[in-house]
Each structure stands twice: as C-alpha cells, then as structure tokens.
Scaffold this active site. Sequence first.
Site, mmCIF file in Angstrom:
data_model
loop_
_atom_site.group_PDB
_atom_site.id
_atom_site.type_symbol
_atom_site.label_atom_id
_atom_site.label_comp_id
_atom_site.label_asym_id
_atom_site.label_seq_id
_atom_site.Cartn_x
_atom_site.Cartn_y
_atom_site.Cartn_z
ATOM 1 N N LEU A 161 1.315 -0.979 0.237
ATOM 2 C CA LEU A 161 -0.006 0.021 0.057
ATOM 3 C C LEU A 161 1.037 1.016 -0.057
ATOM 4 C CD1 LEU A 161 -2.731 -1.216 2.273
ATOM 5 C CD2 LEU A 161 -3.583 -0.303 0.502
ATOM 6 N N ASP A 162 0.873 2.166 -1.267
ATOM 7 C CA ASP A 162 1.858 3.662 -0.858
ATOM 8 C C ASP A 162 1.156 4.181 0.573
ATOM 9 O OD1 ASP A 162 2.221 3.436 -3.736
ATOM 10 O OD2 ASP A 162 0.292 4.205 -3.526
ATOM 11 N N PRO A 163 2.266 4.942 1.073
ATOM 12 C CA PRO A 163 2.235 5.749 2.261
ATOM 13 C C PRO A 163 0.854 5.763 2.688
ATOM 14 C CG PRO A 163 4.686 5.442 1.592
ATOM 15 C CD PRO A 163 3.169 5.172 0.739
ATOM 16 N N ALA A 214 -1.944 5.986 2.007
ATOM 17 C CA ALA A 214 -3.301 5.069 1.775
ATOM 18 C C ALA A 214 -3.144 4.259 2.912
ATOM 19 C CB ALA A 214 -3.206 3.666 0.650
#
Length: 283
Positions: free
Chosen positions: A47-49, A51
């Site tokens: 997961l992107d930071p 998100a």
Amino acid sequence: MQKRFYDKESINKLIVVNKPLFISSNFYLTKIKKKYKNKKAGFSGTLDPFAKGCLIVAFGQYSRLFKYLKKTPKTYKAVVWLGAISESFDIEKVISVNLVDKINIEDIKFQLNALVGELEYVPPKFSAKKIDGVRAYELARQGHDVELDKCKMNIYDTKIISYRHPFITIETTVSEGSYIRSFAQILLEKLGTIGTLSYLERINEGAFFYENEKDLDPLDYIDLPINNYFGTIEWLNTGKKISIDYLENKKNGKYLIITDKFFSIIEIEEGDVKYLLNKVLKV
C-alpha cells in the site's frame, strides 16, 4: 548493547492488519514484527504511504504461502479531489489546486459504469514498478524521466458513494496489480476535468478483511484443490520424493496435501511429483 525484541524461534501466524495513513508498508511491517516479537514476516500487496487499510501479514513458514492465497479481487474506497494536480496522482506531490466546475452526478455514474471491464493504463511514475531493476519512484524522486510500459487491469465493479464538490467518493473492485491512482485519472479524463486522489483505503484483498488482527487458518484461504495421499506420512514429513501412485488425483496441476499436523503443496507434471512447499505446520 541493544536489546533484541524477537523470539529465537519464528511462529507460524497469518493475520490482516490495518495499515495507517502516511506510513510505508515496510515500516509498518517492522512495527508489527516488534509487536509479535517475530523477525520472520512478510506482507502481500504494498500500500502506498498515503493509503490505509487491509494488509495481509504472515509470520514464519506462512510467509511462503502468499502466491497460493485467495487474495483477489481487491476492493478500494477512494476520494477524488477535483481541481488538484499532482505529480504522483495523490496528495503527496500536489502542484496546484484549481477551481473547477461541478459535474452532473449522473455523468459520473455513467462513466464509472462504462469503465467496468479491462482497461489499458500507464502506471504512475511514482510507483513500485521496476525499470531496469530500479523502482520507478526512486528514479522519479531523483528527477529522472520515467517512462513505464502500458499495463492492463480488470475493473469488476465500481460505484459512486457520494459527491460533495470538489470531492467524489467511489468504491472499486479490481484485479491484482491495479493502480487506483491511474483508474482515477482515466475517470477524470472521461469526465473532462482534472484532479487527484486525496484518500485511498483498501477494504479487502480477496477473502481477507481486517478483523482486529485475529489469527487466520491458512487452510481456509489457500486457493488450491486438496489431493488425498495414501502413502507413508513419514515421506512427506522428511521431504522424500513421493510417487504419483499414492495420490488420488493424478492430473497435472498444483495440489494441497493435508495431514494431522502439517500440510504440503505439490505439483504434478507429466506423472512426476515435486514439492513446492513441504511440511508447513498447521495452526
């Protein structure tokens, strides 16, 4: 001397954690390792930071099971911020914020429905995709020109949750490897406007949902058929090569063999049997 926080022996454990906003998946995994005092762990689906949400974490031998788990399709809740322009297609690299006209909600619904199916897209340059072995986001942060090849993603379902200008909240179910940031840009182009994601939450990965980090039995989530074995269990226990004659299903494919204390994953190919994973201890 720094005190070690890990147990000497790894435990087998499968859980779903709820990654918070504005922290990388790798950094959060470090916190989870400390929490459970176990250094052998991995996660599936970065997961992107910016998100948050569902992140599958496995400890010990279970960290080798990710490729066999029922972890697709994935569902996300996202907020599209109309008028904002960002290099990364999210709120981490916002360049400017502009006033844009309101959109008819029926137009949003129509375009969302029209996007269900297979989509061709270009991944964000600030992504984990690799270019000659280097992560695209690393090159982008260094100021290099980043050109990524087009990819395909499947949109199984997508719907609008709310529209409070300039924010559109949507829910989208997609195939593994999809980028909701790119999906949002395709939607914005269809609507004839500009914007970026201001919020992203992964609700589930296939059969996996966040439920307060409760222990999960991997046998409930392995996406393989069970093959009955009629030979000597000790051969499985020691990893000795087994004969296809002792298997109920002799067709080519990958199978799960379950015993009282452990399970194994095998592959049959043209009458030959090989271990993919051997003697994984049960919960």
